[in-house]
Design a protein around this motif. Structure first.
Motif, PDB file in Angstrom:
ATOM      1  N   VAL A  32       0.852  -1.185   0.000  1.00 37.79           N
ATOM      2  CA  VAL A  32       0.000   0.000   0.000  1.00 37.79           C
ATOM      3  C   VAL A  32       0.891   1.239   0.000  1.00 37.79           C
ATOM      4  O   VAL A  32       1.861   1.311   0.756  1.00 37.79           O
ATOM      5  CB  VAL A  32      -0.919   0.023   1.249  1.00 37.79           C
ATOM      6  N   VAL A  33       0.556   2.210  -0.842  1.00 42.64           N
ATOM      7  CA  VAL A  33       1.234   3.500  -0.825  1.00 42.64           C
ATOM      8  C   VAL A  33       0.289   4.495  -0.162  1.00 42.64           C
ATOM      9  O   VAL A  33      -0.869   4.620  -0.554  1.00 42.64           O
ATOM     10  CB  VAL A  33       1.610   3.975  -2.244  1.00 42.64           C
ATOM     11  N   ASP A  34       0.800   5.182   0.851  1.00 38.61           N
ATOM     12  CA  ASP A  34       0.073   6.263   1.510  1.00 38.61           C
ATOM     13  C   ASP A  34       0.654   7.563   0.977  1.00 38.61           C
ATOM     14  O   ASP A  34       1.682   8.036   1.443  1.00 38.61           O
ATOM     15  CB  ASP A  34       0.225   6.155   3.031  1.00 38.61           C
ATOM     16  N   MET A  35      -0.002   8.108  -0.045  1.00 36.31           N
ATOM     17  CA  MET A  35       0.513   9.294  -0.726  1.00 36.31           C
ATOM     18  C   MET A  35       0.064  10.547   0.012  1.00 36.31           C
ATOM     19  O   MET A  35      -1.108  10.699   0.318  1.00 36.31           O
ATOM     20  CB  MET A  35      -0.002   9.318  -2.174  1.00 36.31           C
ATOM     21  N   GLY A  36       1.017  11.425   0.299  1.00 43.39           N
ATOM     22  CA  GLY A  36       0.723  12.595   1.130  1.00 43.39           C
ATOM     23  C   GLY A  36       0.590  12.150   2.571  1.00 43.39           C
ATOM     24  O   GLY A  36      -0.270  12.594   3.316  1.00 43.39           O
ATOM     25  N   THR A  37       1.483  11.266   2.989  1.00 39.56           N
ATOM     26  CA  THR A  37       1.392  10.584   4.279  1.00 39.56           C
ATOM     27  C   THR A  37       1.452  11.524   5.475  1.00 39.56           C
ATOM     28  O   THR A  37       1.001  11.166   6.559  1.00 39.56           O
ATOM     29  CB  THR A  37       2.475   9.488   4.391  1.00 39.56           C
ATOM     30  N   GLY A  38       2.023  12.705   5.305  1.00 41.12           N
ATOM     31  CA  GLY A  38       2.123  13.621   6.443  1.00 41.12           C
ATOM     32  C   GLY A  38       2.936  12.994   7.559  1.00 41.12           C
ATOM     33  O   GLY A  38       4.062  12.543   7.354  1.00 41.12           O
ATOM     34  N   THR A  39       2.360  12.921   8.733  1.00 38.51           N
ATOM     35  CA  THR A  39       3.064  12.359   9.886  1.00 38.51           C
ATOM     36  C   THR A  39       2.881  10.845  10.011  1.00 38.51           C
ATOM     37  O   THR A  39       3.259  10.266  11.019  1.00 38.51           O
ATOM     38  CB  THR A  39       2.609  13.047  11.187  1.00 38.51           C
ATOM     39  N   GLY A  40       2.316  10.227   8.988  1.00 39.51           N
ATOM     40  CA  GLY A  40       2.221   8.770   8.945  1.00 39.51           C
ATOM     41  C   GLY A  40       1.053   8.152   9.674  1.00 39.51           C
ATOM     42  O   GLY A  40       1.024   6.940   9.876  1.00 39.51           O
ATOM     43  N   THR A  41       0.064   8.920  10.043  1.00 41.98           N
ATOM     44  CA  THR A  41      -1.071   8.405  10.807  1.00 41.98           C
ATOM     45  C   THR A  41      -1.759   7.244  10.097  1.00 41.98           C
ATOM     46  O   THR A  41      -1.967   6.183  10.689  1.00 41.98           O
ATOM     47  CB  THR A  41      -2.090   9.524  11.096  1.00 41.98           C
ATOM     48  N   VAL A  42      -2.112   7.415   8.829  1.00 41.77           N
ATOM     49  CA  VAL A  42      -2.815   6.365   8.089  1.00 41.77           C
ATOM     50  C   VAL A  42      -1.886   5.182   7.843  1.00 41.77           C
ATOM     51  O   VAL A  42      -2.297   4.025   7.975  1.00 41.77           O
ATOM     52  CB  VAL A  42      -3.409   6.915   6.783  1.00 41.77           C
ATOM     53  N   ALA A  43      -0.632   5.446   7.509  1.00 41.21           N
ATOM     54  CA  ALA A  43       0.333   4.365   7.285  1.00 41.21           C
ATOM     55  C   ALA A  43       0.445   3.472   8.514  1.00 41.21           C
ATOM     56  O   ALA A  43       0.441   2.242   8.414  1.00 41.21           O
ATOM     57  CB  ALA A  43       1.698   4.944   6.916  1.00 41.21           C
ATOM     58  N   VAL A  44       0.527   4.074   9.680  1.00 41.71           N
ATOM     59  CA  VAL A  44       0.620   3.310  10.935  1.00 41.71           C
ATOM     60  C   VAL A  44      -0.637   2.480  11.134  1.00 41.71           C
ATOM     61  O   VAL A  44      -0.568   1.305  11.514  1.00 41.71           O
ATOM     62  CB  VAL A  44       0.864   4.265  12.129  1.00 41.71           C
ATOM     63  N   GLU A  45      -1.786   3.062  10.871  1.00 40.33           N
ATOM     64  CA  GLU A  45      -3.056   2.344  11.052  1.00 40.33           C
ATOM     65  C   GLU A  45      -3.188   1.158  10.095  1.00 40.33           C
ATOM     66  O   GLU A  45      -3.780   0.147  10.437  1.00 40.33           O
ATOM     67  CB  GLU A  45      -4.243   3.295  10.889  1.00 40.33           C
ATOM     68  N   LEU A  46      -2.657   1.294   8.882  1.00 39.12           N
ATOM     69  CA  LEU A  46      -2.773   0.219   7.885  1.00 39.12           C
ATOM     70  C   LEU A  46      -1.705  -0.860   8.033  1.00 39.12           C
ATOM     71  O   LEU A  46      -1.826  -1.940   7.451  1.00 39.12           O
ATOM     72  CB  LEU A  46      -2.715   0.801   6.477  1.00 39.12           C
ATOM     73  N   ALA A  47      -0.668  -0.603   8.792  1.00 43.49           N
ATOM     74  CA  ALA A  47       0.470  -1.527   8.890  1.00 43.49           C
ATOM     75  C   ALA A  47       0.077  -2.945   9.282  1.00 43.49           C
ATOM     76  O   ALA A  47       0.662  -3.911   8.785  1.00 43.49           O
ATOM     77  CB  ALA A  47       1.502  -0.985   9.873  1.00 43.49           C
ATOM     78  N   SER A  48      -0.896  -3.104  10.133  1.00 44.46           N
ATOM     79  CA  SER A  48      -1.291  -4.445  10.576  1.00 44.46           C
ATOM     80  C   SER A  48      -2.177  -5.167   9.566  1.00 44.46           C
ATOM     81  O   SER A  48      -2.427  -6.360   9.699  1.00 44.46           O
ATOM     82  CB  SER A  48      -2.020  -4.362  11.919  1.00 44.46           C
ATOM     83  N   LYS A  49      -2.631  -4.462   8.532  1.00 42.95           N
ATOM     84  CA  LYS A  49      -3.547  -5.053   7.556  1.00 42.95           C
ATOM     85  C   LYS A  49      -2.878  -5.550   6.291  1.00 42.95           C
ATOM     86  O   LYS A  49      -3.508  -6.226   5.482  1.00 42.95           O
ATOM     87  CB  LYS A  49      -4.610  -4.027   7.162  1.00 42.95           C
ATOM     88  N   CYS A  50      -1.601  -5.186   6.077  1.00 39.54           N
ATOM     89  CA  CYS A  50      -0.970  -5.513   4.804  1.00 39.54           C
ATOM     90  C   CYS A  50       0.494  -5.883   5.009  1.00 39.54           C
ATOM     91  O   CYS A  50       1.032  -5.761   6.101  1.00 39.54           O
ATOM     92  CB  CYS A  50      -1.093  -4.341   3.837  1.00 39.54           C
ATOM     93  N   GLU A  51       1.101  -6.326   3.932  1.00 42.57           N
ATOM     94  CA  GLU A  51       2.504  -6.731   4.012  1.00 42.57           C
ATOM     95  C   GLU A  51       3.432  -5.529   4.178  1.00 42.57           C
ATOM     96  O   GLU A  51       4.395  -5.582   4.928  1.00 42.57           O
ATOM     97  CB  GLU A  51       2.894  -7.497   2.745  1.00 42.57           C
TER      98      GLU A  51
END
Length: 187
Positions: A32-51
């Motif tokens: 998953v690419v989190d484009m415009g990730t900012g401080t990584g909030t969404v990336a952190v939340e998605l980490a447990s759902k994907c590789e």
């Protein structure tokens, strides 16, 4: 960072993040690419759902903060690097692209053509799905108020269609915030 504190109390933003985590078509073996990730909030939340989650942003300070946050949480499947909508800086195969509260800025700065270029840029990663949680108008133009630089949801939907995607889910959070889930239908 103040941004994390502010977003933690922003009900619309929190609703969008929850919706992304619960409804984004992300599978366990996805990148998953989190484009415009900012401080990584969404990336952190998605980490447990994907590789793997690849966060991309143009703000180096936010990227440093996002890296620190994921290190403190011990997340090894999340990485951050510089990248923009038009130049994502991703070399590997991507299954899903998510973006939250970032895409509208392209429209705000330069209108529909900039928004088109941003959508085409992330579409060039060839993801099966795009998830856009953002500011846009879900009502008639007269509901615009002070936010005249936000696009109409229909404009975003048409640009997604032009890029080969079909809307498969829409979550209206307010008259000017919502989540669009789109699935690739062509090349």
């Amino acid at each position: 960072m103040d941004y994390d504190e502010d977003s933690a109390t922003d009900e619309a933003y929190q609703t969008c993040v929850s919706y992304i985590v619960e409804h984004a078509p992300v599978e366990r073996d996805d990148t998953v690419v989190d484009m415009g990730t900012g401080t990584g909030t969404v990336a952190v939340e998605l980490a447990s759902k994907c590789e793997r989650v690849l966060g991309r942003d143009i703000n180096d300070e936010w990227l440093r903060y996002a890296r620190k946050k994921t290190a403190e949480k011990g997340l090894e499947n999340v990485s951050f690097d510089h990248g923009s909508f038009q130049e994502p800086n991703v070399e590997e195969a991507v299954d899903v692209v998510v973006t939250s509260y970032a895409l509208y800025m392209a429209y705000d700065e330069d209108g529909e053509e900039a928004l088109r270029a941003a959508i085409e840029g992330i579409s060039s990663l060839n993801p099966s799905h795009l998830v856009i949680a953002d500011k846009m108008f879900f009502g008639p133009p007269e509901s615009r108020g002070d936010y005249e630089t936000l696009p109409q949801m229909g404009v975003v939907a048409n640009l997604l269609a032009d890029a080969g995607f079909t809307l498969t889910d829409v979550k209206i959070v307010s008259g000017s915030v919502g989540v669009l889930v789109a699935t690739r239908t062509s090349g």
